[in-house]
Write a protein that holds these residues in place. Structure first.
Motif, PDB file in Angstrom:
ATOM      1  N   LEU A   5     -79.707  63.356 -37.783  1.00  0.00           N
ATOM      2  CA  LEU A   5     -79.438  63.926 -39.098  1.00  0.00           C
ATOM      3  C   LEU A   5     -79.096  65.413 -38.991  1.00  0.00           C
ATOM      4  O   LEU A   5     -78.158  65.894 -39.601  1.00  0.00           O
ATOM      5  CB  LEU A   5     -80.665  63.750 -40.005  1.00  0.00           C
ATOM      6  CG  LEU A   5     -80.926  62.306 -40.439  1.00  0.00           C
ATOM      7  CD1 LEU A   5     -82.178  62.219 -41.288  1.00  0.00           C
ATOM      8  CD2 LEU A   5     -79.732  61.760 -41.209  1.00  0.00           C
ATOM      9  N   LEU A   6     -79.890  66.088 -38.190  1.00  0.00           N
ATOM     10  CA  LEU A   6     -79.750  67.542 -38.146  1.00  0.00           C
ATOM     11  C   LEU A   6     -78.538  67.976 -37.329  1.00  0.00           C
ATOM     12  O   LEU A   6     -77.666  68.693 -37.804  1.00  0.00           O
ATOM     13  CB  LEU A   6     -81.029  68.134 -37.537  1.00  0.00           C
ATOM     14  CG  LEU A   6     -81.186  69.632 -37.658  1.00  0.00           C
ATOM     15  CD1 LEU A   6     -81.304  70.021 -39.113  1.00  0.00           C
ATOM     16  CD2 LEU A   6     -82.428  70.073 -36.901  1.00  0.00           C
ATOM     17  N   LYS A   7     -78.502  67.518 -36.063  1.00  0.00           N
ATOM     18  CA  LYS A   7     -77.480  68.046 -35.165  1.00  0.00           C
ATOM     19  C   LYS A   7     -76.193  67.262 -35.241  1.00  0.00           C
ATOM     20  O   LYS A   7     -75.125  67.791 -34.904  1.00  0.00           O
ATOM     21  CB  LYS A   7     -78.008  68.057 -33.730  1.00  0.00           C
ATOM     22  CG  LYS A   7     -79.148  69.047 -33.638  1.00  0.00           C
ATOM     23  CD  LYS A   7     -79.692  69.160 -32.254  1.00  0.00           C
ATOM     24  CE  LYS A   7     -80.709  70.280 -32.245  1.00  0.00           C
ATOM     25  NZ  LYS A   7     -81.573  70.233 -31.078  1.00  0.00           N
ATOM     26  N   GLY A   8     -76.327  65.976 -35.653  1.00  0.00           N
ATOM     27  CA  GLY A   8     -75.110  65.186 -35.736  1.00  0.00           C
ATOM     28  C   GLY A   8     -74.434  65.364 -37.082  1.00  0.00           C
ATOM     29  O   GLY A   8     -73.235  65.130 -37.203  1.00  0.00           O
ATOM     30  N   ALA A   9     -75.199  65.780 -38.119  1.00  0.00           N
ATOM     31  CA  ALA A   9     -74.589  65.836 -39.446  1.00  0.00           C
ATOM     32  C   ALA A   9     -74.761  67.194 -40.118  1.00  0.00           C
ATOM     33  O   ALA A   9     -73.775  67.854 -40.445  1.00  0.00           O
ATOM     34  CB  ALA A   9     -75.200  64.733 -40.319  1.00  0.00           C
TER      35      ALA A   9
ATOM     36  N   TRP B  76     -66.356  67.945 -31.983  1.00  0.00           N
ATOM     37  CA  TRP B  76     -66.979  67.684 -30.686  1.00  0.00           C
ATOM     38  C   TRP B  76     -68.457  68.073 -30.704  1.00  0.00           C
ATOM     39  O   TRP B  76     -69.294  67.407 -30.097  1.00  0.00           O
ATOM     40  CB  TRP B  76     -66.272  68.451 -29.570  1.00  0.00           C
ATOM     41  CG  TRP B  76     -64.974  67.811 -29.179  1.00  0.00           C
ATOM     42  CD1 TRP B  76     -63.731  68.236 -29.507  1.00  0.00           C
ATOM     43  CD2 TRP B  76     -64.807  66.626 -28.422  1.00  0.00           C
ATOM     44  NE1 TRP B  76     -62.781  67.398 -28.998  1.00  0.00           N
ATOM     45  CE2 TRP B  76     -63.423  66.385 -28.315  1.00  0.00           C
ATOM     46  CE3 TRP B  76     -65.692  65.711 -27.815  1.00  0.00           C
ATOM     47  CZ2 TRP B  76     -62.902  65.308 -27.628  1.00  0.00           C
ATOM     48  CZ3 TRP B  76     -65.160  64.644 -27.124  1.00  0.00           C
ATOM     49  CH2 TRP B  76     -63.779  64.445 -27.039  1.00  0.00           C
ATOM     50  N   PHE B  77     -68.747  69.163 -31.450  1.00  0.00           N
ATOM     51  CA  PHE B  77     -70.143  69.587 -31.551  1.00  0.00           C
ATOM     52  C   PHE B  77     -70.986  68.507 -32.230  1.00  0.00           C
ATOM     53  O   PHE B  77     -72.091  68.169 -31.803  1.00  0.00           O
ATOM     54  CB  PHE B  77     -70.216  70.906 -32.328  1.00  0.00           C
ATOM     55  CG  PHE B  77     -71.614  71.373 -32.547  1.00  0.00           C
ATOM     56  CD1 PHE B  77     -72.422  71.725 -31.467  1.00  0.00           C
ATOM     57  CD2 PHE B  77     -72.155  71.438 -33.831  1.00  0.00           C
ATOM     58  CE1 PHE B  77     -73.710  72.144 -31.660  1.00  0.00           C
ATOM     59  CE2 PHE B  77     -73.455  71.852 -34.020  1.00  0.00           C
ATOM     60  CZ  PHE B  77     -74.235  72.206 -32.934  1.00  0.00           C
ATOM     61  N   ALA B  78     -70.399  67.922 -33.289  1.00  0.00           N
ATOM     62  CA  ALA B  78     -71.092  66.838 -33.985  1.00  0.00           C
ATOM     63  C   ALA B  78     -71.310  65.669 -33.027  1.00  0.00           C
ATOM     64  O   ALA B  78     -72.396  65.066 -32.981  1.00  0.00           O
ATOM     65  CB  ALA B  78     -70.287  66.406 -35.204  1.00  0.00           C
ATOM     66  N   LEU B  79     -70.293  65.386 -32.242  1.00  0.00           N
ATOM     67  CA  LEU B  79     -70.405  64.276 -31.290  1.00  0.00           C
ATOM     68  C   LEU B  79     -71.523  64.532 -30.297  1.00  0.00           C
ATOM     69  O   LEU B  79     -72.294  63.635 -29.937  1.00  0.00           O
ATOM     70  CB  LEU B  79     -69.062  64.086 -30.577  1.00  0.00           C
ATOM     71  CG  LEU B  79     -69.035  62.927 -29.572  1.00  0.00           C
ATOM     72  CD1 LEU B  79     -69.349  61.607 -30.270  1.00  0.00           C
ATOM     73  CD2 LEU B  79     -67.703  62.861 -28.878  1.00  0.00           C
ATOM     74  N   GLN B  80     -71.628  65.810 -29.898  1.00  0.00           N
ATOM     75  CA  GLN B  80     -72.700  66.152 -28.965  1.00  0.00           C
ATOM     76  C   GLN B  80     -74.065  65.856 -29.583  1.00  0.00           C
ATOM     77  O   GLN B  80     -74.958  65.308 -28.937  1.00  0.00           O
ATOM     78  CB  GLN B  80     -72.591  67.629 -28.588  1.00  0.00           C
ATOM     79  CG  GLN B  80     -73.346  67.948 -27.326  1.00  0.00           C
ATOM     80  CD  GLN B  80     -73.235  69.414 -26.951  1.00  0.00           C
ATOM     81  OE1 GLN B  80     -73.212  70.283 -27.821  1.00  0.00           O
ATOM     82  NE2 GLN B  80     -73.165  69.683 -25.667  1.00  0.00           N
ATOM     83  N   GLY B  81     -74.202  66.192 -30.896  1.00  0.00           N
ATOM     84  CA  GLY B  81     -75.449  65.904 -31.596  1.00  0.00           C
ATOM     85  C   GLY B  81     -75.750  64.423 -31.606  1.00  0.00           C
ATOM     86  O   GLY B  81     -76.882  63.983 -31.359  1.00  0.00           O
ATOM     87  N   VAL B  82     -74.705  63.634 -31.870  1.00  0.00           N
ATOM     88  CA  VAL B  82     -74.895  62.178 -31.918  1.00  0.00           C
ATOM     89  C   VAL B  82     -75.327  61.649 -30.550  1.00  0.00           C
ATOM     90  O   VAL B  82     -76.249  60.831 -30.442  1.00  0.00           O
ATOM     91  CB  VAL B  82     -73.599  61.488 -32.399  1.00  0.00           C
ATOM     92  CG1 VAL B  82     -73.718  59.981 -32.260  1.00  0.00           C
ATOM     93  CG2 VAL B  82     -73.298  61.864 -33.829  1.00  0.00           C
ATOM     94  N   LEU B  83     -74.672  62.131 -29.515  1.00  0.00           N
ATOM     95  CA  LEU B  83     -75.016  61.712 -28.154  1.00  0.00           C
ATOM     96  C   LEU B  83     -76.470  62.054 -27.823  1.00  0.00           C
ATOM     97  O   LEU B  83     -77.193  61.254 -27.219  1.00  0.00           O
ATOM     98  CB  LEU B  83     -74.111  62.397 -27.139  1.00  0.00           C
ATOM     99  CG  LEU B  83     -72.720  61.820 -26.966  1.00  0.00           C
ATOM    100  CD1 LEU B  83     -71.925  62.693 -26.019  1.00  0.00           C
ATOM    101  CD2 LEU B  83     -72.823  60.396 -26.411  1.00  0.00           C
ATOM    102  N   LEU B  84     -76.858  63.231 -28.290  1.00  0.00           N
ATOM    103  CA  LEU B  84     -78.216  63.682 -28.047  1.00  0.00           C
ATOM    104  C   LEU B  84     -79.212  62.734 -28.714  1.00  0.00           C
ATOM    105  O   LEU B  84     -80.204  62.303 -28.106  1.00  0.00           O
ATOM    106  CB  LEU B  84     -78.357  65.092 -28.621  1.00  0.00           C
ATOM    107  CG  LEU B  84     -79.395  65.994 -28.025  1.00  0.00           C
ATOM    108  CD1 LEU B  84     -79.120  66.161 -26.542  1.00  0.00           C
ATOM    109  CD2 LEU B  84     -79.306  67.341 -28.737  1.00  0.00           C
TER     110      LEU B  84
END
Lengths: 668, 224
Positions: free
Chosen positions: B69-73, B36-44
């Motif tokens: 790249l950073l927050k999603g991956a 979910w944290f990764a998803l949040q990065g992607v949404l951001l």
């Protein structure tokens, strides 16, 4: 030579011993300290007298903060208190020369006793809030070292802790009242604060802060908790100064801030009523608790509470009358309060010195182990008797004059405001009368148990009279007591400068109108008192009684005292301190809450009594109902806080979170 | 048309952000928290891209790619590696039961909508609705830090707070200058690396990743 030069010289003389202490060899310390204290006292007295008759002198000292030099000023009020301080410091200095003869730790006293006097002198001449607080704290902190002088005893350390705590609380409240005045006046000098315009609300805030602050330091019920513990444990010469003048310096602060800085024009009626109520309750409860003590110095400490109450009754009446625009009567109340201030300084200082002399020769503070000391210590007994009569407000000594003036103020007070308010004045007068009667009872007990009867212990039987220094130290205040009692007509015009400065009205004509013999406040048709005539009458009556009892040629036979025909008189048969006060303990049980136990031992048969043990414990209800709950609450809060400090990271995060939410809620 | 369409999109994404924040709070397994944290990065990243498109701000595209790249991956992968190496992918033990947590989260969300109202009325930006959601997400991240026992989930909570701040920045200012953003990105990266190191240190020192264990051990030191 003006009063300011003399006052500053007195301060310098008080500062010198503490500076010179490390350089002085042990053998010279006592003499040097007493000499400097004595000079300081005499200089302060001279400054006081000059200051009362001369106009105000103000100057700025090159000391203090860079942007706030110390302002000092000798005005009528300050000069009067310089006189009070000096007139007791000088005899106490002489007394100390004898009292401290065998004191090994004289170095400690050589630093703190003069510093204590310096603090008090500084407070009364300070002319800005900063210097005032500086000297005030010097006074409080150096007297703490005197209270804990014998610090090896746990009880003294405890007394010292409570003393320091209450002194700081008082300091904080006083600082608060200065803060209010500073905010209105815009500067720390008293001149600026005097001219500040305060709204009635803020004036009341400043009044309450100052009244509670100075009241705590003066030992007004119920803020007196530190006093009965702290005064008895200090060395007797220090307790004479603490009780005799430190409490007066608190009264000075009260008058300075409330009468001078806030101004007598701004008095609200309830201020005077509050002060009057506080004074009445202190006067009566102080003496009630004093009656139940058997530790001599503790008893005297409770009497200080009573006398502060009497001073406050005078001040409260004056404030009430000033608020209802009766300035002449207000001036009379103020004079009564001031006169009682200097009287109390004299006789209470003398009583503590007498208690010190008894302690010095019997080694005990407990009245139950004294008795018959009048034979062994006649000079001490005579001086002590003078003080006892003075404090019991009996003519011809000084206590009577000031209490009589207070009564006159109350009796002459006209209708004020509503009926309740008018009723409070005679009520407080009744309280004053009750306190006076109880004080007389109490000092009959003190003098009877300590000096009369049979010796109750080996030490009392072998007591010896104190040395010439201590005798001289006690004789001087005894003479002051007599002079202040016999010549009020001379002294009151000297005090007149104070009401002139504070109320802009002079009482000199009203007092002096009847010539030097009669003291007639305001109007001779109401009341007048002539101390010399009263003394003459008493001497005449006494002489007649003596002549009647011992006709010429009659033989005087000495027999065992109070034997009533029974030859086997034992010291334990006589009244002691506890039994003497038993009837009053019964009457005032509701106030005193005495804990009384009678334990009868009948080991063989129900009719054969072997021992009866009677134990009375009188605690202080203020300690039980006010101090202990407050202390327990503080400790509980502190424990909770301690636990909060130890709690988990989550709790800390939680607090952070809650704080953020709170701030968001409040500031958006 | 672009304006209102972008607005719709941003509002939609903001709603999804809030949903993800709730989901983060509701998870019981560490691995799903990381998903979910990764998803949040992607949404951001998506939000950044859309705002860039809507406002025609090219720098924001770079920012969007960096975020992705950073927050999603990268960050989720770093955390995932730490979890794998430390074998802590068990269930999370929440400090408070999850129903209560969710109710609190709800209250906090309402509260943030309430407090942001005056700001919203002043703001003339297209994305002003997202302010409330960003505040809510931030507070939810803090709530996550409070209610969880494991150090890793607390770090995720902290990073979620950081994500919401970033979201608020995009929403409120149409994106920060690129230099600032690069700086912040590196800060976060380094913070994540340091946290990773700390996990190992904590593990070796206290034999546990639970903060309570540290507390316990410190208390024993105190008493000793």
């Amino acid at each position: 030579m003006n009063s300011m030069t003399l006052a500053l010289a007195a301060c310098a003389a008080a500062l010198l011993p503490s500076v010179l202490m490390p350089l002085t060899p042990q053998s010279l310390r006592r003499a040097l300290m007493c000499m400097m204290l004595f000079s300081s006292g005499v200089l302060a007295m001279a400054a006081g007298v000059l200051g009362l008759v001369q106009p105000d002198v103000a100057t700025t000292l090159p000391l203090g903060l860079p942007w706030l030099p110390m302002h000092v000023r000798v005005d009528a009020l300050g000069a009067f208190f310089l006189l009070v301080i000096g007139s007791l410091t000088a005899p106490v200095a002489i007394y100390s020369q004898g009292y401290l003869r065998h004191e090994p730790r004289i170095g400690v006293l050589m630093i703190f006793l003069p510093l204590f006097v310096l603090g008090m002198l500084g407070v009364v001449i300070a002319d800005d809030a900063f210097s005032f607080m500086l000297f005030w704290e010097l006074m409080s902190v150096s007297s703490w070292f005197l209270v804990t002088f014998e610090h090896t005893r746990a009880e003294n350390r405890k007394a010292g802790f409570i003393y320091l705590l209450m002194a700081h609380l008082a300091g904080l409240l006083i600082l608060g009242s200065f803060a209010v005045l500073y905010a209105a006046g815009g500067a720390f000098t008293f001149a600026a604060m005097r001219s500040a315009e305060l709204s009635p609300l803020w004036a009341s805030v400043a009044f309450l802060l100052a009244a509670f602050g100075f009241g705590t330091k003066a030992g007004v019920m119920p803020m007196h908790g530190w006093l009965p513990d702290a005064h008895p444990v200090a060395p007797s010469n220090a307790s004479a100064l603490m009780s005799g003048i430190m409490l007066k310096v608190a009264v000075f602060g009260f008058i300075r801030v409330i009468w001078d800085l806030l101004g007598s024009g701004d008095f609200q009626w309830w201020w005077g009523a509050l002060v009057l109520a506080a004074g009445s309750s202190s006067a009566v409860s102080g003496v009630l608790f004093a009656l139940q003590q058997h530790n001599l110095k503790r008893l005297l400490a409770y009497h200080s509470i009573e006398n502060i109450g009497i001073i406050l009754i005078g001040l409260g009446l004056a404030m009430l009358l000033a608020a209802f625009a009766h300035p002449l009567l207000a001036a009379l109340g103020l004079i009564a309060a001031l006169y009682h201030t200097i009287n109390h300084a004299q006789f209470k200082g003398l009583l503590f010195m007498g208690a010190g002399a008894v302690l010095h020769s019997t080694g005990s503070r407990d009245m139950e182990s004294m008795g018959a000391l009048i034979h062994r210590m006649p000079v001490t007994a005579a001086c002590f008797l003078v003080a006892c009569i003075s404090i019991s407000a009996l003519p011809p000594f000084n206590g009577f004059v000031s209490e009589w003036l207070t009564f006159q103020t109350a009796l002459m007070a006209p209708q004020l405001g509503g009926a309740m308010l008018t009723a409070i004045v005679p009520f407080s007068a009744a309280m004053l009368a009750l306190a006076g009667a109880l004080a007389a009872t109490c000092f009959v007990k003190v003098f009877g148990v300590v000096f009369l009867g049979h010796a109750r212990s080996e030490a009392a039987a072998n007591a010896h009279e104190v040395d010439a220094w201590m005798k001289l130290g006690m004789i001087i205040p005894a003479i002051f007591c007599a002079l202040l009692g016999l010549l009020p007509v001379v002294f009151i015009p000297l005090l007149d400068a104070v009401p002139v400065a504070l109320l802009h009205i002079s009482l000199a004509d009203a007092v002096h109108g009847q010539g030097w013999l009669w003291l007639a406040p305001i109007d001779a048709s109401h009341a007048s008192y002539s101390a010399p005539l009263a003394l003459a009458g008493m001497l005449l009556l006494g002489g007649l009684a003596w002549w009647w009892l011992h006709p010429a040629g009659g033989r005087i036979r000495k027999g065992p005292m109070w034997s009533c025909g029974n030859p086997h008189v034992h010291a334990r048969m006589q009244y002691n301190a506890t039994s003497f006060s038993q009837p009053l303990r019964r009457i005032f049980q509701g106030v005193l809450q005495a804990d009384e136990h009678v334990h009868t031992e009948r080991p063989v048969h129900a009719l054969l009594t072997r021992h009866v043990r009677h134990a009375v414990h009188v605690g202080d209800p203020a300690v039980k109902w006010l101090y202990q709950p407050l202390g327990a609450l503080t400790l509980k809060l502190a424990r909770h806080l301690h636990q909060a400090h130890q709690s988990s990271i989550h709790a800390w995060l939680g607090w952070t979170f809650a704080t953020i939410l709170l701030l968001l809620a409040v500031f958006t | 048309m672009t304006g209102s369409f972008t607005l719709q999109l941003v509002n939609g994404l903001a709603a999804l952000m809030l949903l993800v924040s709730f989901a983060l709070l509701a998870q019981h397994r560490i691995l799903s928290v990381l998903h979910w944290f990764a998803l949040q990065g992607v949404l951001l990243a998506a939000t950044a891209g859309i705002v860039a498109w809507g406002t025609d701000n090219h720098e924001l595209y770079i920012s969007a790619i960096m975020t992705l790249l950073l927050k999603g991956a990268l960050l989720p992968w770093l955390l995932w590696r730490a979890v794998m190496q430390l074998h802590v992918h068990r269930e999370i033990e929440p400090l408070m039961n999850s129903t209560v947590t969710m109710l609190m989260a709800l209250a906090v969300t309402l509260f943030s909508f309430h407090i942001v109202q005056p700001i919203e009325q002043m703001s003339a930006l297209i994305t002003r609705n997202s302010m409330a959601i960003a505040t809510a997400c931030m507070l939810l991240g803090m709530l996550m830090m409070i209610t969880r026992k494991k150090a890793i989930t607390q770090v995720v909570g902290f990073l979620a707070v950081e994500n919401s701040l970033f979201f608020a920045a995009i929403g409120a200012t149409n994106g920060m200058p690129l230099v600032v953003e690069i700086g912040v990105a590196f800060d976060v990266l380094i913070a994540a690396l340091i946290f990773g190191l700390f996990f190992f240190q904590i593990r070796t020192t206290f034999d546990s990743l639970e903060v309570d264990a540290m507390q316990q051990s410190l208390r024993e030191d105190d008493e000793a």
